[in-house]
Design a protein around this motif. Structure first.
Motif, mmCIF file in Angstrom:
data_model
loop_
_atom_site.group_PDB
_atom_site.id
_atom_site.type_symbol
_atom_site.label_atom_id
_atom_site.label_comp_id
_atom_site.label_asym_id
_atom_site.label_seq_id
_atom_site.Cartn_x
_atom_site.Cartn_y
_atom_site.Cartn_z
ATOM 1 N N SER A 1 -15.459 16.606 8.525
ATOM 2 C CA SER A 1 -14.406 16.418 9.084
ATOM 3 C C SER A 1 -13.726 15.406 10.590
ATOM 4 O O SER A 1 -14.397 15.223 10.910
ATOM 5 C CB SER A 1 -13.576 17.738 9.270
ATOM 6 O OG SER A 1 -13.476 18.651 10.279
ATOM 7 N N VAL B 1 -8.764 11.670 2.537
ATOM 8 C CA VAL B 1 -9.443 11.023 3.077
ATOM 9 C C VAL B 1 -9.854 9.873 3.287
ATOM 10 O O VAL B 1 -9.748 8.390 2.838
ATOM 11 C CB VAL B 1 -10.949 11.780 2.043
ATOM 12 C CG1 VAL B 1 -10.802 10.998 1.025
ATOM 13 C CG2 VAL B 1 -12.125 12.003 2.129
ATOM 14 N N GLY C 1 -7.133 10.140 -2.196
ATOM 15 C CA GLY C 1 -6.366 11.444 -1.983
ATOM 16 C C GLY C 1 -6.003 11.566 -3.276
ATOM 17 O O GLY C 1 -5.783 11.262 -4.029
ATOM 18 N N PRO D 1 -2.745 15.415 1.598
ATOM 19 C CA PRO D 1 -4.266 15.737 0.891
ATOM 20 C C PRO D 1 -4.806 13.946 0.339
ATOM 21 O O PRO D 1 -4.724 13.422 0.049
ATOM 22 C CB PRO D 1 -4.205 15.692 0.267
ATOM 23 C CG PRO D 1 -3.070 16.971 -0.194
ATOM 24 C CD PRO D 1 -2.018 15.526 0.099
ATOM 25 N N SER E 1 -3.248 14.020 8.687
ATOM 26 C CA SER E 1 -2.074 13.332 7.242
ATOM 27 C C SER E 1 -1.052 14.469 6.707
ATOM 28 O O SER E 1 -0.540 15.336 6.802
ATOM 29 C CB SER E 1 -3.004 13.170 6.293
ATOM 30 O OG SER E 1 -3.366 14.467 6.243
ATOM 31 N N ASN F 1 -14.014 16.353 -4.501
ATOM 32 C CA ASN F 1 -12.495 16.263 -4.648
ATOM 33 C C ASN F 1 -11.745 15.830 -5.644
ATOM 34 O O ASN F 1 -11.485 14.451 -6.084
ATOM 35 C CB ASN F 1 -11.264 16.955 -3.246
ATOM 36 C CG ASN F 1 -10.315 17.213 -3.920
ATOM 37 O OD1 ASN F 1 -9.519 17.930 -5.380
ATOM 38 N ND2 ASN F 1 -9.836 17.615 -2.677
ATOM 39 N N GLY G 1 -9.714 13.314 6.645
ATOM 40 C CA GLY G 1 -10.044 14.458 5.933
ATOM 41 C C GLY G 1 -11.023 15.168 5.971
ATOM 42 O O GLY G 1 -11.410 15.237 7.148
ATOM 43 N N GLU G 2 -11.594 15.213 4.684
ATOM 44 C CA GLU G 2 -13.166 16.592 4.870
ATOM 45 C C GLU G 2 -14.084 15.329 3.752
ATOM 46 O O GLU G 2 -13.547 14.911 2.252
ATOM 47 C CB GLU G 2 -13.021 17.533 4.385
ATOM 48 C CG GLU G 2 -12.182 17.953 5.326
ATOM 49 C CD GLU G 2 -12.344 20.307 4.823
ATOM 50 O OE1 GLU G 2 -12.839 20.420 3.774
ATOM 51 O OE2 GLU G 2 -11.505 20.111 5.911
#
Length: 336
Positions: free
Chosen positions: A163, A173, A243, A171, A168, A190, A157-158
Motif C-alpha cells: 500500500s 490504485v 480505480g 478510491p 487520493s 478489486n 492505493g493498495e
C-alpha cells in the motif's frame, strides 16, 4: 469461467511544452475513453536521448481541478510549483502535485540526465474537493514487493498486500510492475475498480491480448484477477492503474480540468492576464525556474525558446462540452 475482456487503447504522438517540444505518446484522454477510475491523462515518454531532443523543459504553466503524477524509469526532472513544492524526481520515486483550484509549475530535465524515460499521469479531482483541495506536493518511494514471476511497487492505493500512504480523493490504485522473462504474474483485483495496463518494455500480454509499447490494455469492473505475461527474453515492465469509476462529466482543455465551457474560459483569461505572475492568487508564481534558455536580464528563467511562461492556445470556435461518460466495460478486440 469467462475470459477477461481486454480493450486496447492506442497512443498518439504529441509535442510537449513549446515549439521545440519533446514528443510524448498520449493514450488518455481518448475520444472513446476519457477515464480509468479518476486517471484522466497518460503521457509515456522515452527512452529519449536528451542530447538530441533537448529533453523536457516546460516553462511555468497552470493546472486546475487535478493532480499530476510523475513516475520515471531513467533520468531526473526538476519540479518547482507555486505552492512552494520543489524537488528532483528520480526513478522509483513518486511525486504527486495537487492543483486544487489552481497552481502553476515547471518541469525540467537536469544536467545529470542523458536518457529520459517515464510516464506522467493526471488524476481528476471529484467535484466535491476540486475547488477546496489545498495545493500540495506529496513524495513517496515505494518498496519492492516480490511476486511469483516478478515484483511491484505500489505508489497509490493498495495491491497484492502492498500500500501507499499518499492521499487520493477517490478510491484508486497505481503501481509499477516488472515481470521476469517468459513469466506470468496473477494480480488479485478489486472488482469495483476498472483497470489499465500501460505497456513499457518486454512483450506484454494482458489475459490473452498482446500490447504494443505505450498501449493500454483496459479491463472493466467486475474482474477479480488479472493475468499479465511477458513473452520476451528481457524483463518486462508495465504501469498498472485503476480505480472506482468517476461518474462525473469532466471538461479537459489544455492544462485545465473543469466542468463547463465558461469555467475553462475563465481559467484561460486569468492565466493569460497573469503572464505567469501571481496576479490574483489563482495560479501563484513559480519562484526559481531556470530553463534550458538560462536567465534573462529581468531575472526570469527561460526555456529553450526564450519563453518565461507558456501562453494558452486559442480557444476553439465552438462551445466546448464535457466528455461523454463511457461505461466501465471493456470492448474486446477493439483498438481505439
Amino acid at each position: 469461467m469467462n475470459a477477461t475482456a481486454v480493450e486496447i487503447i492506442s497512443s498518439r504522438a504529441v509535442p510537449l511544452g513549446g515549439p521545440r517540444a519533446m514528443t510524448v505518446h498520449r493514450t488518455l484522454p481518448h475520444r472513446q475513453r476519457s477515464l480509468i477510475g479518476a486517471w484522466c491523462f497518460v503521457d509515456h515518454f522515452g527512452p529519449d536521448d536528451v542530447s538530441k531532443t533537448g529533453g523536457m523543459d516546460v516553462a511555468p504553466h497552470p493546472h486546475t481541478g487535478l493532480q499530476t503524477a510523475t513516475w520515471l524509469f531513467t533520468g531526473e526532472i526538476s519540479h518547482i510549483d507555486a505552492g512552494g513544492g520543489r524537488g528532483f524526481v528520480h526513478p522509483g520515486e513518486f511525486y504527486l502535485m495537487t492543483a486544487g483550484n489552481g497552481i502553476s509549475h515547471t518541469e525540467t530535465t537536469t544536467e545529470k540526465t542523458t536518457i529520459l524515460h517515464g510516464v506522467q499521469l493526471w488524476i481528476a479531482l471529484p467535484d466535491a474537493t476540486r475547488s477546496t483541495a489545498e495545493r500540495d506536493l506529496a513524495y513517496f518511494k515505494p518498496p519492492a514487493t516480490e511476486l511469483d514471476g516478478g515484483q511491484l511497487k505500489v505508489f497509490m492505493g493498495e495491491l497484492m498486500g502492498a500500500s501507499s500512504p499518499v492521499h487520493s480523493h477517490t478510491p484508486m490504485v497505481g503501481a509499477e510492475i516488472t515481470i521476469d522473462p517468459h513469466s506470468e504474474i496473477v494480480l488479485d483485483l478489486n472488482p469495483e475498480f476498472e483497470h489499465g495496463v500501460i505497456a513499457d518494455s518486454g512483450t506484454i500480454v494482458v489475459a490473452d491480448t498482446e500490447l504494443e509499447k505505450t498501449q493500454i490494455g483496459y479491463t472493466g469492473i467486475g474482474e477479480k484477477t488479472l493475468r499479465i505475461r511477458n513473452d520476451s527474453d528481457e524483463i518486462g515492465r508495465v504501469l498498472f492503474i485503476g480505480g472506482e469509476p468517476l461518474r462525473e462529466k469532466i471538461l479537459m482543455w489544455w492544462n485545465f480540468l473543469g466542468r463547463d465551457h465558461d469555467e475553462i474560459v475563465r481559467y484561460r483569461d486569468i492565466w493569460q492576464a497573469s503572464q505567469g505572475e501571481d496576479v490574483d492568487g489563482q495560479f501563484g508564481f513559480v519562484d526559481g525556474y531556470i530553463g534550458h534558455g538560462g536567465v534573462g536580464e529581468d531575472g526570469l528563467g527561460r526555456n529553450a525558446d526564450g519563453m518565461t511562461w507558456l501562453p494558452a492556445p486559442n480557444l476553439p470556435n465552438v462551445r466546448m462540452r464535457p466528455r461523454t461518460l463511457t461505461e466501465p466495460v471493456a470492448r474486446p478486440n477493439t483498438k481505439i
